[in-house]
Design an enzyme around this catalytic site. Structure first.
Site, PDB file in Angstrom:
ATOM      1  CG  ASP A 161       2.337  -7.300   1.318  1.00  0.00           C
ATOM      2  OD1 ASP A 161       3.407  -7.720   0.850  1.00  0.00           O
ATOM      3  OD2 ASP A 161       2.284  -6.368   2.159  1.00  0.00           O
TER       4      ASP A 161
ATOM      5  N   GLY B 264       6.462  -6.103   4.990  1.00  0.00           N
ATOM      6  CA  GLY B 264       5.132  -6.455   4.508  1.00  0.00           C
ATOM      7  C   GLY B 264       4.423  -7.325   5.527  1.00  0.00           C
ATOM      8  CD  GLU B 265       5.612 -11.464   7.216  1.00  0.00           C
ATOM      9  OE1 GLU B 265       5.300 -11.411   8.430  1.00  0.00           O
ATOM     10  OE2 GLU B 265       6.603 -12.095   6.813  1.00  0.00           O
ATOM     11  N   GLY B 266       1.713  -7.108   6.780  1.00  0.00           N
ATOM     12  CA  GLY B 266       0.888  -6.388   7.738  1.00  0.00           C
ATOM     13  C   GLY B 266       1.652  -6.047   8.992  1.00  0.00           C
TER      14      GLY B 266
END
Length: 678
Positions: free
Chosen positions: A494, A636-638
């Site tokens: 995300d 976040g971001e994975g």
């Protein structure tokens, strides 16, 4: 519509048709499975008919404990309104009416007053209503006067009810197809609208609403309707569970039942192209019918003009009067037989039983997901970062401004973000998709863009119905694209300033958790920012409370386009039997809703890590998932999921590449014990 305009975002009246043993009853129950239902059972057991009595008993055993059972006449039951009513089925109701009038040998029309009364009761009923009825054209009707009478009367009844119902489903072999509203017409509308919208959007740019605020268009690219031809196939409605032992009436004796169910719901390997078709219809536009938008699926796809300005419509953008609702359904879990074989193989490897701890369970899970033991090493692990802005970020809930979202999207594309670096180390690749970034992004990543920023959920809905359907479809389509391109492991990431606020709302609303317990620091807000964030979460939870049992309405009300896309992505990946590593609080919030959209989907996910956000632990407990790593990450971001990927690869390698006691010539513990005993 053919009846009084609705004021809710759900269809009031649903008619489910099907032949004997088609699965129609189970499908109807699935539509309201999570709700407290008044179940009107029209069948009366005949002591002399053991088979029919057994069917009724099976129905009773299958109903949830919180359902209220009413046995008797449907017309009398509908005189008293309750929030949700399911009538099953009208074949046995008609049989009882014919019996009551001793009309089996009479000409047609004797039960016309009864049919009139039922149709009138249905048309005037003001609460959610599901009706189940046999489609006699799919059943065997005795070639007798009584059989022909039943056929003609039930046919008349079904036609009249279809006129006053908001939606009609036909269930065949456990598969449900929506036949009202007209899906084909909606797809044709979308195809016709897209080319005109593309020209209008480029020529006119952004318009302005009545208050002078900038109006952002719903992207025509989201629809991808240009490829929809006359033979386009709409997305399947959820399949009826195979457990249907249904009581229906395919003939005068009124019997119905179960049908096989496709275990993999959604688009198959050949279906990525057709997935774009429902996306076209769901993605765009506002209705010219104001609040009387046509009802589609388990929720009414209302897109009235009074909601258009909030949705960000623009003159010339695609307009659909019949939007199409994407549907998900129960998901079958990984292969239990292969998991058992993996567990047995673990005992044969050159190590004490259980010595590799959770690596063994992980390897067994991967084998079950792949359906083969030993499992294969992942060849195309793929990270998809869903980017979107949120209106609530404008109210002081984040330490960073919203423009950072667009800037970070460019950073992803340039390979400079943390997830890019970690993915290179873990032998994974990264894809970024702009779902709702509040700025222009590169064309290659904005094909699925739904809108610019989602609504501020503490004071307005995040999305319109058309937009939430577009976002769900976008996520499912992206999953199809990746799986069809060879991805054997997926990770959702995300990017969106302020996105931990809607994440917390979703988790706290579903789990009934107090805001002060669930709210964290997000990007690092100070005490004043935490107070503002907690107040926003509280207000958004208050708005979400009426729809908390309805996953699509919950996404529309209290999430954002990026969350809805992630939910569609995760649900479709599970339906396509593809394992997923979940990331932190934002992705896991979407997963909580995805597991409601597609019950059983959680079996295809593993939690990559535990975020420092308190609501993440609450969500993991809800999904019964134990994180692989706990390093206080909250980026976040994975990134947390990618950091855990080497552990998953290690688990696969140990089960697939370690020698067995026999192949290595190593004695087992049992062998040593036998030698000592000798």
């Amino acid at each position: 519509m053919s009846h009084t305009a609705q004021t809710t975002d759900r269809p009031l009246r649903t008619l489910v048709l099907g032949g004997a043993r088609s699965g129609k009853s189970a499908y109807a129950e699935q539509l309201v499975a999570s709700e407290a239902v008044r179940y009107v059972a029209t069948a009366v057991a005949d002591p002399a008919d053991a088979d029919f009595a057994e069917r009724i008993a099976a129905h009773r055993a299958r109903r949830p404990a919180n359902w209220t059972i009413v046995e008797g006449d449907a017309v009398a039951a509908l005189a008293e309104a309750t929030p949700v009513t399911l009538v099953d089925d009208l074949g046995t109701w008609l049989t009882a009416r014919l019996d009551a009038r001793a009309a089996w040998e009479s000409p047609r029309g004797i039960v016309a007053p009864d049919i009139d009364a039922l149709v009138s009761a249905v048309a005037g009923y003001g609460q959610r209503l599901i009706l189940v009825s046999p489609e006699v054209g799919l059943g065997v009707i005795p070639a007798t006067a009584s059989g022909r009478l039943f056929r003609d009367e039930i046919g008349t009844l079904n036609q009249r009810l279809a006129e006053v119902c908001d939606e009609v489903f036909l269930v065949v072999a456990g598969q449900a197809m929506r036949i009202k509203p007209d899906v084909a017409a909606a797809l044709a509308d979308a195809a016709a609208a897209t080319s005109a919208a593309a020209v209008a959007t480029s020529a006119q740019g952004y318009g302005a609403d009545a208050d002078g605020a900038a109006v952002q268009p719903v992207s025509a690219a989201t629809a991808q309707a240009g490829s929809v031809g006359s033979g386009a196939v709409p997305a399947a409605a959820p399949a009826a569970p195979a457990s249907d032992a249904g009581v229906g009436a395919g003939d005068a004796a009124a019997a119905a039942g179960s049908g096989p169910r496709n275990a993999e719901l959604g688009t198959t390997a050949a279906g990525a192209a057709t997935a774009a078709a429902p996306g076209a219809a769901a993605a765009v536009g506002t209705s010219t019918e104001q609040d009387n938008a046509t009802a589609v699926g388990a929720d009414t796809a209302t897109a009235g003009a009074d909601r258009a300005s909030a949705a960000g419509d623009v003159s010339g953008a695609p307009v659909l009067t019949k939007p199409v609702r994407i549907s998900f359904g129960p998901v079958q879990g990984p292969d239990a037989g292969v998991r058992k074989a993996a567990e047995e193989r673990q005992l044969q490897l050159t190590k004490p039983a259980g010595a590799l701890g959770r690596l063994e369970k992980l390897a067994n899970w991967v084998a079950a997901c792949q359906g083969v033991c030993p499992p294969k090493q992942f060849e195309r692990a793929r990270v998809v970062v869903f980017a979107g802005d949120h209106g609530v970020a404008q109210h002081g809930v984040s330490a960073y401004p919203s423009e950072v979202t667009g800037q970070m999207v460019a950073n992803f594309l340039n390979g400079g973000a943390a997830v890019n670096v970690l993915a290179r180390l873990a032998d994974a690749t990264v894809r970024v998709e702009d779902i709702a970034v509040d700025s222009d992004t590169a064309p290659e990543i904005s094909r699925h863009k739904v809108r610019r920023s989602s609504g501020s959920i503490d004071r307005e809905d995040a999305l319109t119905e058309a937009e939430v359907q577009a976002a769900l479809t976008a996520g499912a389509t992206i999953a199809d694209e990746e799986i069809d391109s060879g991805a054997d492991l997926l990770i959702a990431g995300d990017m969106g300033i302020g996105n931990t606020t809607p994440a917390t709302v979703l988790i706290a609303a579903v789990t009934d958790t107090e805001p002060v317990i669930a709210v964290g620091r997000g990007t690092g807000v100070d005490d004043a920012g935490w107070i503002r964030k907690t107040a926003a979460v509280r207000d958004a939870m208050w708005r979400a409370r009426p729809v908390v049992k309805d996953p699509v309405a919950l996404l529309r009300t209290a999430s954002g386009a990026d969350f809805a896309a992630m939910a569609g992505f995760l649900a479709r990946a599970a339906a396509r039997r593809t394992p997923v590593i979940l990331d932190g609080v934002v992705v896991t919030a979407a997963a909580v809703v995805a597991d409601q959209l597609a019950p059983g989907a959680r079996a295809w996910w593993v939690a990559g890590h535990r975020s420092s956000e308190p609501s993440h632990t609450i969500a993991l407990q809800r999904l019964d998932l134990e994180p692989l790593v706990d390093m206080s990450m909250r980026l976040g971001e994975g990134s947390g999921a990618v950091a855990a990927l080497p552990l998953l690869r290690a688990a696969v390698a140990t089960l697939g590449e370690m020698a067995t006691f026999d192949s290595a010539g190593v004695s087992t513990a049992d062998t040593g014990a036998e030698a000592a005993g000798a």
